[in-house]
Design an enzyme around this catalytic site. Structure first.
Site, PDB file in Angstrom:
ATOM      1  N   CYS A 119       5.344  10.510  -6.893  1.00  0.00           N
ATOM      2  CA  CYS A 119       5.544   8.936  -6.134  1.00  0.00           C
ATOM      3  C   CYS A 119       6.944   7.960  -6.241  1.00  0.00           C
ATOM      4  O   CYS A 119       7.451   7.476  -5.261  1.00  0.00           O
ATOM      5  CB  CYS A 119       4.735   8.154  -7.248  1.00  0.00           C
ATOM      6  SG  CYS A 119       2.895   9.151  -7.129  1.00  0.00           S
ATOM      7  N   HIS A 265       6.378   1.867  -3.927  1.00  0.00           N
ATOM      8  CA  HIS A 265       5.991   2.924  -3.985  1.00  0.00           C
ATOM      9  C   HIS A 265       4.224   2.234  -4.191  1.00  0.00           C
ATOM     10  O   HIS A 265       4.144   1.283  -4.649  1.00  0.00           O
ATOM     11  CB  HIS A 265       5.345   3.505  -4.921  1.00  0.00           C
ATOM     12  CG  HIS A 265       4.357   4.484  -5.678  1.00  0.00           C
ATOM     13  ND1 HIS A 265       3.808   5.437  -4.379  1.00  0.00           N
ATOM     14  CD2 HIS A 265       3.489   5.097  -6.583  1.00  0.00           C
ATOM     15  CE1 HIS A 265       2.662   6.052  -4.701  1.00  0.00           C
ATOM     16  NE2 HIS A 265       3.110   5.834  -6.166  1.00  0.00           N
ATOM     17  N   ASN A 295      -3.126   5.704  -1.925  1.00  0.00           N
ATOM     18  CA  ASN A 295      -1.788   6.356  -2.739  1.00  0.00           C
ATOM     19  C   ASN A 295      -1.646   7.744  -2.444  1.00  0.00           C
ATOM     20  O   ASN A 295      -1.979   8.913  -2.882  1.00  0.00           O
ATOM     21  CB  ASN A 295      -1.786   6.496  -4.032  1.00  0.00           C
ATOM     22  CG  ASN A 295      -0.961   6.207  -4.599  1.00  0.00           C
ATOM     23  OD1 ASN A 295       0.067   7.302  -4.187  1.00  0.00           O
ATOM     24  ND2 ASN A 295      -0.531   5.743  -5.900  1.00  0.00           N
TER      25      ASN A 295
END
Lengths: 350, 71
Positions: A119, A265, A295
């Protein structure tokens, strides 16, 4: 660690996602109506993009890179560096970056290598590209950051199944007249909180590691599957993201209020909203754009930019941009840079 | 304790009137992975305090949580 690298330019950014949308309401028969709606309301994620069998991060990267090369109208022979940042390479060896050199028809006089991050990956990729240019080693570096992480998500682990999607991205960094400041934070003591335990040399995959068992709250997974301790990651992000952003702002000499966009993020809207409130930032400065994709780990920041760039450009937010990735490691990477001259293209599908 | 119970009720999506200090956390359906993460975020925001994940997992009752955050 913090540093400013000068004489750099981010020329272009785009992303690629798998074509098929997976609507999370499809989980109602399994999770129940109320529970599914509660999860969607909290994470802000309604749909995911899942890479079908046979489609890898490299494939999505090639799609994104070709889109970027065409969109920028550049001669591909000018690219002399490829950095692939991912946790889902095609093979353990060789590195995926070198296969991208070949597949994209780039010169063999190209340096190509992989970096393993999740991430926070995008910041590491831009950092590495900036260093290659700053040393004079390269003039034009392609950064592909992405994952097909859903390959490692156990369908019976609802804590992560409703969150993660697949995507990759392409960013071109060249020599130029801008400077980019970076800040990085590493805490390997938290490695166990976001991990695929089996499959490396520490714990090779065996029949035993493939056996899924109930872990907590009715979630099932094996040691071959992705594990995320959501509580630890939340604590980490709330503690370290504001500090890292503060550090990169100090390094770049910017005040918090003068920054147009904080590109965090895209973990989930729940987490972003808490971080935003903690940092006392206005909602319009912190884009949340994972509702239709989930995500997407390494690709989440460039994918968010590819979705929101029109608004951000119209509101003149891109001249002073701060990007921040956080997660696996555990790690945080932040960058302060001018994105107003970068050509940011809408994402493409594969 | 009243403010804390109000806050906890929001996390587990129950009425504060139904929550007592000795209520078992396992009795709340929404005290799951999402509920736990929400609790950490809410206490960070409202009490400016970070509680360790393990301590929250080990808590058995609402009073245990209260002692972690306020006590």
């Amino acid at each position: 660690m913090r540093v400013t690298i000068t004489n750099i330019a981010v020329k272009g950014i785009t992303a690629a996602v798998p074509a098929g949308e997976y609507d999370l309401l499809g989980l109602v028969p399994e999770f129940g109506q109320a529970e599914t709606e509660r999860l969607i309301a909290s994470t802000g994620i309604k749909k995911l993009r899942l890479a079908p069998p046979g489609v890898t991060t490299a494939d999505l990267s090639v799609r994104a890179a070709e889109h970027l090369i065409a969109g920028l109208g550049i001669d591909r022979s000018t690219i002399d560096g490829v950095v692939f940042v991912s946790q889902t390479p095609d093979f353990i060896m060789p590195s995926t970056a070198v296969s991208l050199q070949h597949r994209l028809g780039l010169s063999t006089d190209t340096v190509a290598f992989d970096i393993n991050y999740g991430c926070s990956a995008y910041i590491y990729g831009v950092f590495q590209a900036s260093m290659l240019i700053s040393t004079g080693a390269c003039k034009s570096v392609l950064v592909c950051a992405g994952d097909v992480i859903t390959r490692y998500v156990n369908p019976a682990d609802r804590s992560i199944r409703v969150v993660f999607g697949d995507a990759s991205s392409a960013t071109l960094v060249t020599s130029g007249s801008e400077s980019i400041s970076f800040h990085f934070f590493s805490d390997g003591s938290g490695g166990k909180f976001l991990v695929i335990p089996a499959g490396g040399c520490r714990l090779p995959r065996t029949q035993d590691t493939a056996v899924a068992s109930e872990q907590e709250n009715g979630n099932f997974r094996s040691q071959n599957d992705l594990f995320m301790d959501g509580m630890e990651v939340m604590n980490f992000a709330l503690r370290e993201v504001p500090k890292s952003v503060e550090q990169v702002l100090a390094q770049h000499g910017w005040a918090q209020s003068e920054v147009g966009v904080y590109g965090l993020h895209q973990a989930n809207s729940f987490m972003l909203n808490y971080i935003r409130r903690k940092m006392k930032l206005p909602p319009e400065a912190v884009p949340v754009a994972m509702a239709e994709t989930g995500n997407t780990g390494p690709a989440s920041i460039p994918l968010m930019l590819s979705i929101t760039h029109e608004r951000l450009a119209n509101e003149n937010r891109l001249e002073k941009a701060v990007l921040c990735g956080f997660g696996v490691g555990l790690s945080v990477g932040s960058a302060a840079l001018n994105l107003s001259q970068a050509k940011i293209l809408p994402f493409v599908e594969l | 304790m009243e403010k804390f119970i109000e806050l906890f009720a929001g996390v587990v999506e129950e009425s504060a009137a139904d929550i007592r200090p000795d209520s078992a956390l396992s009795s709340f359906p929404a005290w799951d992975s999402l509920g736990l993460v929400t609790f950490l975020a809410v206490t960070d925001q409202e009490y400016k305090k970070q509680i360790s994940a393990q301590q929250v997992r080990d808590a058995k009752t609402v009073a245990d949580l209260y002692n972690l955050v306020v006590g």
